[in-house]
Scaffold this active site. Structure first.
Site, mmCIF file in Angstrom:
data_model
loop_
_atom_site.group_PDB
_atom_site.id
_atom_site.type_symbol
_atom_site.label_atom_id
_atom_site.label_comp_id
_atom_site.label_asym_id
_atom_site.label_seq_id
_atom_site.Cartn_x
_atom_site.Cartn_y
_atom_site.Cartn_z
ATOM 1 N N ASP A 14 5.729 3.576 -39.617
ATOM 2 C CA ASP A 14 6.610 2.773 -38.763
ATOM 3 C C ASP A 14 6.924 3.511 -37.467
ATOM 4 O OD1 ASP A 14 8.089 0.595 -38.067
ATOM 5 O OD2 ASP A 14 9.836 1.117 -39.275
ATOM 6 N N ASN A 16 5.497 2.660 -34.149
ATOM 7 C CA ASN A 16 4.526 2.616 -33.040
ATOM 8 C C ASN A 16 5.129 1.963 -31.796
ATOM 9 O OD1 ASN A 16 2.659 3.602 -34.816
ATOM 10 N ND2 ASN A 16 1.550 1.675 -35.079
ATOM 11 N N HIS A 31 0.382 1.246 -30.849
ATOM 12 C CA HIS A 31 -0.502 0.995 -31.998
ATOM 13 C C HIS A 31 -1.793 1.815 -31.882
ATOM 14 C CE1 HIS A 31 2.224 -1.919 -33.502
ATOM 15 N NE2 HIS A 31 1.969 -2.851 -32.606
ATOM 16 N N LEU A 126 -11.705 11.443 -51.202
ATOM 17 C CA LEU A 126 -10.379 10.871 -50.945
ATOM 18 C C LEU A 126 -10.504 9.350 -50.862
ATOM 19 C CD1 LEU A 126 -7.365 11.353 -49.936
ATOM 20 C CD2 LEU A 126 -8.308 11.264 -47.620
ATOM 21 N N ARG A 183 7.991 7.371 -45.389
ATOM 22 C CA ARG A 183 8.209 6.362 -44.352
ATOM 23 C C ARG A 183 8.638 7.074 -43.075
ATOM 24 N NH1 ARG A 183 10.523 0.400 -44.230
ATOM 25 N NH2 ARG A 183 10.346 0.111 -41.995
ATOM 26 N N ARG A 189 13.889 2.156 -45.939
ATOM 27 C CA ARG A 189 13.673 1.079 -46.913
ATOM 28 C C ARG A 189 12.193 0.970 -47.237
ATOM 29 N NH1 ARG A 189 15.896 -1.707 -42.318
ATOM 30 N NH2 ARG A 189 14.193 -2.326 -40.959
ATOM 31 N N LEU A 190 11.893 0.198 -48.300
ATOM 32 C CA LEU A 190 10.502 0.089 -48.767
ATOM 33 C C LEU A 190 9.769 -1.096 -48.158
ATOM 34 C CD1 LEU A 190 10.903 1.016 -52.534
ATOM 35 C CD2 LEU A 190 9.733 2.341 -50.769
ATOM 36 N N GLU A 202 8.609 9.564 -55.676
ATOM 37 C CA GLU A 202 9.612 10.232 -54.858
ATOM 38 C C GLU A 202 9.562 9.598 -53.464
ATOM 39 O OE1 GLU A 202 11.689 12.569 -55.926
ATOM 40 O OE2 GLU A 202 10.775 12.628 -57.912
HETATM 41 C C1 FPP Z 1 4.478 -0.072 -37.287
HETATM 42 O O1 FPP Z 1 4.954 0.063 -35.976
HETATM 43 C C2 FPP Z 1 3.052 -0.202 -37.334
HETATM 44 C C3 FPP Z 1 2.339 -1.354 -37.607
HETATM 45 C C4 FPP Z 1 2.919 -2.662 -37.911
HETATM 46 C C5 FPP Z 1 0.895 -1.382 -37.581
HETATM 47 C C6 FPP Z 1 0.241 -0.229 -38.228
HETATM 48 C C7 FPP Z 1 -1.078 -0.053 -37.636
HETATM 49 C C8 FPP Z 1 -1.533 1.110 -37.212
HETATM 50 C C9 FPP Z 1 -0.820 2.402 -37.281
HETATM 51 C C10 FPP Z 1 -2.875 1.133 -36.654
HETATM 52 C C11 FPP Z 1 -3.744 2.040 -37.444
HETATM 53 C C12 FPP Z 1 -4.247 1.430 -38.650
HETATM 54 C C13 FPP Z 1 -4.500 2.070 -39.786
HETATM 55 C C14 FPP Z 1 -5.148 1.376 -40.916
HETATM 56 C C15 FPP Z 1 -4.179 3.472 -39.944
HETATM 57 P P1 FPP Z 1 5.920 -1.032 -35.415
HETATM 58 O O2 FPP Z 1 5.171 -1.906 -34.500
HETATM 59 O O3 FPP Z 1 6.603 -1.729 -36.542
HETATM 60 O O4 FPP Z 1 6.925 -0.128 -34.633
HETATM 61 P P2 FPP Z 1 8.418 -0.494 -34.255
HETATM 62 O O5 FPP Z 1 9.173 -0.609 -35.552
HETATM 63 O O6 FPP Z 1 8.831 0.685 -33.442
HETATM 64 O O7 FPP Z 1 8.392 -1.762 -33.479
#
Ligand code: FPP
Length: 240
Positions: A14, A16, A31, A126, A183, A189-190, A202
């Site tokens: 979380d 990005n 992203h 892996l 996380r 949260r999950l 854990e």
């Molecule tokens: C959470 O950030 C991230 C996502 C919803 C997308 C996850 C995708 C990637 C990390 C791309 C790489 C893919 C893989 C398979 C490793 P957010 O947009 O929810 O961030 P925010 O909570 O700050 O808005």
């Protein structure tokens, strides 16, 4: 290979969007940076740790509610991630698996997934399990429907519906349950991730935003994991 590392680590990546916005950049740049962070971390995990399964929460059933342009961007990023980055990581012995409702994904992404899953099926170093169009509740309901169909159409006895049978019906069939959930990104949260499978995991939360989460941050999480006493509902050694 370090002793005491968890066998299966599940990661909720979380932050990005916030990583990008705090730099005055569009969310999509976050992203992209998140995908790069994931690739670097997987390479480190394969080379330097005893972890054998990593689950990555890449796109949840709730993520469809984001603006259409962001959803399109994420789908294309995920397709590229699997076609290119996982392909390169395959040389490290990585095997791709996926969980979630693939039927709801764009066709080109589905084809890329099917192709890569097949091509890496024999790799043993892996397992990288990517959760796509995934929701824990939806997965449980899908499993219940499948078992109900088996009872109604194939004569499965109710007594055969055990925890083991249920686990085998989930998308993660054959994988061990996560020992550790990480996380990133400030929330604790999950968010509907692997609800059945994390029963005894854990939980580790860090404020680091996903694009900044690197090997040193993982090391800290593994160190914390090693310090915990896992009892699975039993008493500790001293009987306390
Ligand atoms: C959470 O950030 C991230 C996502 C919803 C997308 C996850 C995708 C990637 C990390 C791309 C790489 C893919 C893989 C398979 C490793 P957010 O947009 O929810 O961030 P925010 O909570 O700050 O808005």
């Amino acid at each position: 290979m370090p002793d005491g590392d968890p066998h299966h680590v599940a990661i909720i990546m979380d932050g990005n969007g916030r990583w990008a916005l705090r730099r005055g950049l569009p969310r999509t740049v976050g992203h992209e940076a998140g995908a790069k962070a994931a690739e670097e971390l997987l390479r480190f995990i394969a080379r330097e740790t005893g972890i054998r399964v990593v689950s990555l929460y890449a796109f949840s059933t709730e993520n469809w509610a984001r603006p259409a342009a962001e959803v399109r961007f994420l789908m294309e990023l995920l397709r590229r991630f699997i076609a290119k980055r996982i392909d390169e990581l395959a040389q490290e012995g990585i095997r791709l698996r996926v969980c979630g409702d693939l039927a709801g994904l764009p066709e080109d992404l589905r084809e890329t997934i099917e192709d890569t899953v097949k091509r890496t099926a024999e790799h043993r170093k892996l397992v990288v399990n990517v959760a796509l169009n995934y929701g824990g509740r939806a997965e449980i309901v899908r499993a219940c429907r499948e078992l109900a169909t088996s009872v109604a159409d194939r004569g499965t006895a109710i007594a055969e519906l055990t925890e083991e049978r249920f686990a085998e019906t989930l998308d993660t069939s054959g994988l061990p349950d996560p020992d550790l959930v990480i996380r990133t990104g400030e929330e604790r949260r999950l968010s509907n991730f692997m609800l059945w499978q994390v029963a005894y995991a854990e939980l580790y939360f860090t404020d680091v935003l996903w694009p900044d989460f690197g090997p040193e941050d993982l090391r800290a999480a593994l160190e914390d994991f090693r310090s915990r006493e896992r009892r699975f509902g039993a008493l500790s050694q001293g009987g306390e």
